[in-house]
Write a protein that holds these residues in place. Structure first.
Motif, PDB file in Angstrom:
ATOM      1  N   ARG A  38       0.594  -1.376   0.010  1.00 23.41           N
ATOM      2  CA  ARG A  38      -0.339   0.053  -0.172  1.00 23.41           C
ATOM      3  C   ARG A  38       0.858   1.560  -0.598  1.00 23.41           C
ATOM      4  NH1 ARG A  38      -3.877  -0.223   5.190  1.00 23.41           N
ATOM      5  NH2 ARG A  38      -1.810  -0.537   5.866  1.00 23.41           N
ATOM      6  N   CYS A  39       2.408   0.972   0.264  1.00 28.04           N
ATOM      7  CA  CYS A  39       3.767   2.453   0.884  1.00 28.04           C
ATOM      8  C   CYS A  39       3.783   2.169  -1.417  1.00 28.04           C
ATOM      9  CB  CYS A  39       4.226   1.775   1.988  1.00 28.04           C
ATOM     10  SG  CYS A  39       5.399   0.814   1.274  1.00 28.04           S
ATOM     11  N   GLY A  40       3.313   1.360  -1.505  1.00 28.59           N
ATOM     12  CA  GLY A  40       4.087   1.794  -2.951  1.00 28.59           C
ATOM     13  C   GLY A  40       5.178   1.366  -2.962  1.00 28.59           C
ATOM     14  N   TYR A  41       5.879   0.360  -2.273  1.00 29.08           N
ATOM     15  CA  TYR A  41       7.572  -0.562  -2.261  1.00 29.08           C
ATOM     16  C   TYR A  41       6.839  -1.468  -3.184  1.00 29.08           C
ATOM     17  CZ  TYR A  41      11.883  -2.447  -1.004  1.00 29.08           C
ATOM     18  OH  TYR A  41      12.701  -3.029  -0.381  1.00 29.08           O
ATOM     19  N   GLU A  42       7.537  -1.966  -4.048  1.00 26.79           N
ATOM     20  CA  GLU A  42       7.590  -3.089  -4.459  1.00 26.79           C
ATOM     21  C   GLU A  42       8.675  -4.964  -3.696  1.00 26.79           C
ATOM     22  OE1 GLU A  42       6.439  -2.843  -8.823  1.00 26.79           O
ATOM     23  OE2 GLU A  42       6.600  -1.056  -8.341  1.00 26.79           O
ATOM     24  N   PHE A  43       8.345  -5.395  -3.851  1.00 31.50           N
ATOM     25  CA  PHE A  43       9.225  -6.499  -3.434  1.00 31.50           C
ATOM     26  C   PHE A  43       8.873  -8.184  -3.911  1.00 31.50           C
ATOM     27  CE2 PHE A  43       6.096  -6.036  -0.262  1.00 31.50           C
ATOM     28  CZ  PHE A  43       5.336  -7.278   0.091  1.00 31.50           C
TER      29      PHE A  43
ATOM     30  N   TRP B 174      12.265  -5.185  -5.512  1.00 32.36           N
ATOM     31  CA  TRP B 174      11.086  -5.270  -7.212  1.00 32.36           C
ATOM     32  C   TRP B 174      12.187  -4.326  -7.868  1.00 32.36           C
ATOM     33  CZ3 TRP B 174       8.182  -8.421 -11.013  1.00 32.36           C
ATOM     34  CH2 TRP B 174       8.437  -9.748 -10.405  1.00 32.36           C
ATOM     35  N   LYS B 175      12.552  -3.786  -9.159  1.00 28.82           N
ATOM     36  CA  LYS B 175      13.211  -2.079  -9.036  1.00 28.82           C
ATOM     37  C   LYS B 175      13.050  -2.568 -11.143  1.00 28.82           C
ATOM     38  CE  LYS B 175      17.682  -2.265  -6.589  1.00 28.82           C
ATOM     39  NZ  LYS B 175      18.948  -1.192  -7.101  1.00 28.82           N
TER      40      LYS B 175
END
Length: 300
Positions: A263-268, A276-277
């Motif tokens: 929800r905070c926008g961080y991707e993993f 994830w980049k």
């Protein structure tokens, strides 16, 4: 706006022009309609008069079992004839419904985790929390206020008081401003003062304030997690939850691939937690598992 509505001045803005045209079309539906300029301080009276005019057209007098005459109105949801004083009017749109129907509507929305809007199809007017006290239990009104505050604060800005008997929700800027009003050096030290219980806590460790100790020293002196933290870790391991390293929220994969966007926008990666980049994994874990894609013989 008054000059534009009366035709003395032509609107230049496209949106205002559309609005003025809509007002003009509505005016033509009345046998007599004369716009009046109302001072800002008197707008509430204009709304009250409009509300009273609407009510006068949809109510009728009726005798009750004791022979007393009371105004009645039909709820358009349940179609029951109800006393006017038991009818709720939604602020902003003036759509009206009986208390039992509104109570059920709001409670369902709360169970779904959303704020209640007007039940009228297509209407986007929000049900005011302040007016819900007419038909809702005070505890539910408090829950609505909490939901509204949660929705207004970005995920990365949310801060909860670590004291179990408080757990008040605050934004980082709100609690910093409150702390600075009574504590010097709070921004550098990480000390914050809860706006509800007024106890100090550490914004970095999210624990009660550790006086004369750095966060590193505090963690060394408290190597064993608190009981509630142990219970959460145990539950997370049992349910295979993952914790976002950015906002610390727990994430559960119900179905789909292992690429998680918090929800905070961080991707993993849900499997190992690697970041994830540019929409690509930085690990070699499988991106998906067939068991999480297929449900009840149908692909999702």
């Amino acid at each position: 706006m008054y000059m534009q509505v009366t035709g003395a001045v032509q609107p230049q803005n496209g949106k205002i022009s559309t609005l003025v045209n809509q007002v003009s079309l509505l005016q033509k539906k009345f046998a007599d309609c004369k716009p009046s300029l109302v001072a800002c301080s008197d707008v509430k009276f204009a709304f009250r008069f409009a509300k009273d005019a609407i009510v006068s057209q949809i109510t009728w007098p009726a005798e009750n079992s004791k022979g007393k005459r009371k105004l009645k109105e039909t709820c358009v949801i349940c179609y029951e004839d109800t006393d006017v004083d038991q009818i709720f009017s939604v602020d902003g749109c003036f759509h009206r419904y009986c208390f039992p129907c509104m109570k059920q509507h709001v409670e369902v929305k709360l169970l779904q985790g959303t704020m209640a809007k007007c039940p009228h199809e297509g209407c986007k007017s929000e049900v005011s929390i302040e007016t819900c006290g007419e038909f809702l239990d005070p505890k539910l009104v408090e829950i609505m206020s909490q939901r509204k505050k949660e929705a207004s604060i970005a995920v990365t800005e949310k801060v909860y008081c670590p004291y179990p008997r408080c757990s008040a929700l605050m934004s980082k800027s709100e609690v910093l401003e409150y702390t600075n009003s009574s504590f010097v050096g709070g921004e550098k030290s990480g000390a914050r003062k809860c706006v509800k219980c007024h106890f100090f806590f550490c914004i970095n460790c999210r624990v009660p304030w550790h006086y004369n100790m750095t966060c590193y020293d505090y963690k060394r002196s408290k190597p064993h997690p608190r009981t509630e933290d142990k219970m959460l870790d145990s539950l997370a391991k049992r349910k295979l939850w993952r914790q976002c390293v950015m906002c610390k929220n727990m994430v559960e994969l119900a179905e789909g691939c292992y690429h998680i966007t918090c929800r905070c926008g961080y991707e993993f990666c849900y499997t190992c937690g690697a970041k994830w980049k540019n929409k690509k994994p930085t690990c070699s874990c499988p991106i998906w598992d067939e068991r999480n894609i297929i449900r009840d013989g149908r692909r999702r």
